[in-house]
Design a protein around this motif. Sequence first.
Motif, PDB file in Angstrom:
ATOM      1  N   THR A 156       0.849  -1.206   0.000  1.00  0.00           N
ATOM      2  CA  THR A 156       0.000   0.000   0.000  1.00  0.00           C
ATOM      3  C   THR A 156       0.884   1.255   0.000  1.00  0.00           C
ATOM      4  O   THR A 156       0.590   2.239  -0.677  1.00  0.00           O
ATOM      5  CB  THR A 156      -0.943   0.010   1.228  1.00  0.00           C
ATOM      6  OG1 THR A 156      -1.581  -1.245   1.319  1.00  0.00           O
ATOM      7  CG2 THR A 156      -1.990   1.102   1.122  1.00  0.00           C
ATOM      8  N   VAL A 301      -5.534  -4.357  -0.066  1.00  0.00           N
ATOM      9  CA  VAL A 301      -4.779  -3.220  -0.603  1.00  0.00           C
ATOM     10  C   VAL A 301      -5.685  -2.370  -1.511  1.00  0.00           C
ATOM     11  O   VAL A 301      -5.701  -1.132  -1.410  1.00  0.00           O
ATOM     12  CB  VAL A 301      -3.523  -3.713  -1.363  1.00  0.00           C
ATOM     13  CG1 VAL A 301      -2.826  -2.567  -2.066  1.00  0.00           C
ATOM     14  CG2 VAL A 301      -2.565  -4.404  -0.392  1.00  0.00           C
ATOM     15  N   TRP A 304      -8.097  -0.300   0.643  1.00  0.00           N
ATOM     16  CA  TRP A 304      -7.431   0.791   1.371  1.00  0.00           C
ATOM     17  C   TRP A 304      -7.038   1.924   0.428  1.00  0.00           C
ATOM     18  O   TRP A 304      -7.217   3.091   0.758  1.00  0.00           O
ATOM     19  CB  TRP A 304      -6.189   0.266   2.084  1.00  0.00           C
ATOM     20  CG  TRP A 304      -6.505  -0.569   3.283  1.00  0.00           C
ATOM     21  CD1 TRP A 304      -7.747  -0.944   3.725  1.00  0.00           C
ATOM     22  CD2 TRP A 304      -5.570  -1.145   4.191  1.00  0.00           C
ATOM     23  NE1 TRP A 304      -7.631  -1.721   4.851  1.00  0.00           N
ATOM     24  CE2 TRP A 304      -6.320  -1.861   5.150  1.00  0.00           C
ATOM     25  CE3 TRP A 304      -4.190  -1.146   4.272  1.00  0.00           C
ATOM     26  CZ2 TRP A 304      -5.720  -2.551   6.201  1.00  0.00           C
ATOM     27  CZ3 TRP A 304      -3.578  -1.829   5.314  1.00  0.00           C
ATOM     28  CH2 TRP A 304      -4.337  -2.527   6.269  1.00  0.00           C
ATOM     29  N   VAL A 305      -6.520   1.564  -0.741  1.00  0.00           N
ATOM     30  CA  VAL A 305      -6.121   2.622  -1.681  1.00  0.00           C
ATOM     31  C   VAL A 305      -7.376   3.416  -2.097  1.00  0.00           C
ATOM     32  O   VAL A 305      -7.366   4.646  -2.116  1.00  0.00           O
ATOM     33  CB  VAL A 305      -5.405   2.023  -2.915  1.00  0.00           C
ATOM     34  CG1 VAL A 305      -5.188   3.083  -3.985  1.00  0.00           C
ATOM     35  CG2 VAL A 305      -4.072   1.403  -2.498  1.00  0.00           C
TER      36      VAL A 305
END
Length: 350
Positions: A156, A301, A304-305
């Motif tokens: 990340t 990931v 979250w991005v």
Amino acid sequence: MLKNLANEQSLNGAVSLRKHLKAAALNNIMGSIFGKRYDPTEDAEEFRVLKAIVKEGFELLGAFNWSDYLPWLSYFYDPSRIVARCEALVPRVRKLVKAIIEQHQLRTSMRILFLIMPISSMSCFLWMVMRSSMNDMIAVLWEMIFRGTDTVALLTEWVMAELVLHPEVQAKLRQELKAVVEDRGVVDADMPRLSYLQAVVKEVLRLHPPGPLLSWARLSTEDVCLSNGMVIPANTTAMVNMWAITHDGVVWDDPHKFMPERFVAEMGGVDVDIRGRDLRLAPFGAGRRVCPGKNLGLATVALWVAKLVDHFDWAEDKAKPVDFSEVLKLSCEMKHPLSAVAIVKKDVMI
Ligand code: HEM
């Protein structure tokens, strides 16, 4: 995490992402495995011990050890105190993981006893492994915690570093989020429909694979002749240099350029399966020892991005420009952790 980032930004005028990502990744894996989430205020002591143990494990695995190259040395002494530190770490891991398993066993039995929970609903990962011996349980669970924490956080961080330097890619991600998610806030279920986001994650896995050397555990059982005439003798520990493949100009056009479009079919790119079926890009390995956490890792990931881009505008911290130097520890990480300016776009309840 979003709230902590916004707080740090308002206090310092920039955020250092890594510590937030590592804490969130550890919390996330503990949630997936034990159904246990830590609140920094409530379970602070156990979380602190857990973080310290994971950190020590990473340091030990990434440390240089003379005895790996000169095995006879280990008969005389332990130059970097690696063995001594491992021997001290193992009982700490056992104590912590055993205590969490026992808490879980007790809670589960109580729920069944008081008919709060039918046996059929017990589908968490921990319940599956609870049928094994205590030693096996500790080994499997520790491996999951250990392998699933840094990889997710560091990947990340690499993604965010590329986004800080590529505002045009951030803008395209926001456009996609707006079209697919509108204003309701992004959730797991949106991931398959966010194809540009998936392409960004793939492109970062190509440029910065967290596990650049695959197959630490593979030994050739017989002499193998490669097409270039090279011979790998029997009994050789073989590693695949995935980093070299993903930066090879014969395999990839302009291999050092960050270009997520290369993975979007509608933009003239190719849709590569990165889960071990296409050896041009196998950042999770392939075959029997392929990463068992690849789907969880990718989903985490990507989510979250999406959230980081949805809630903040990311810009370079002029005092600490982005530096893509790499350092190979257990994973390949940014040598100089990312610091960036995170301008709050959406309310994150500070
Ligand atoms: C995006 C994040 C991740 C990346 C890039 C990654 C990458 C890798 C790589 C390259 C390997 C070695 C494969 C080989 O040698 O052929 C591996 C193994 C492994 N990974 Fe992951 N991983 C990630 C996330 C996770 C997560 C979330 C978990 C746990 C839930 C996990 C658990 C494991 C385990 C247990 C192994 C050892 C498998 C074995 O030796 O048989 N990984 N991972």
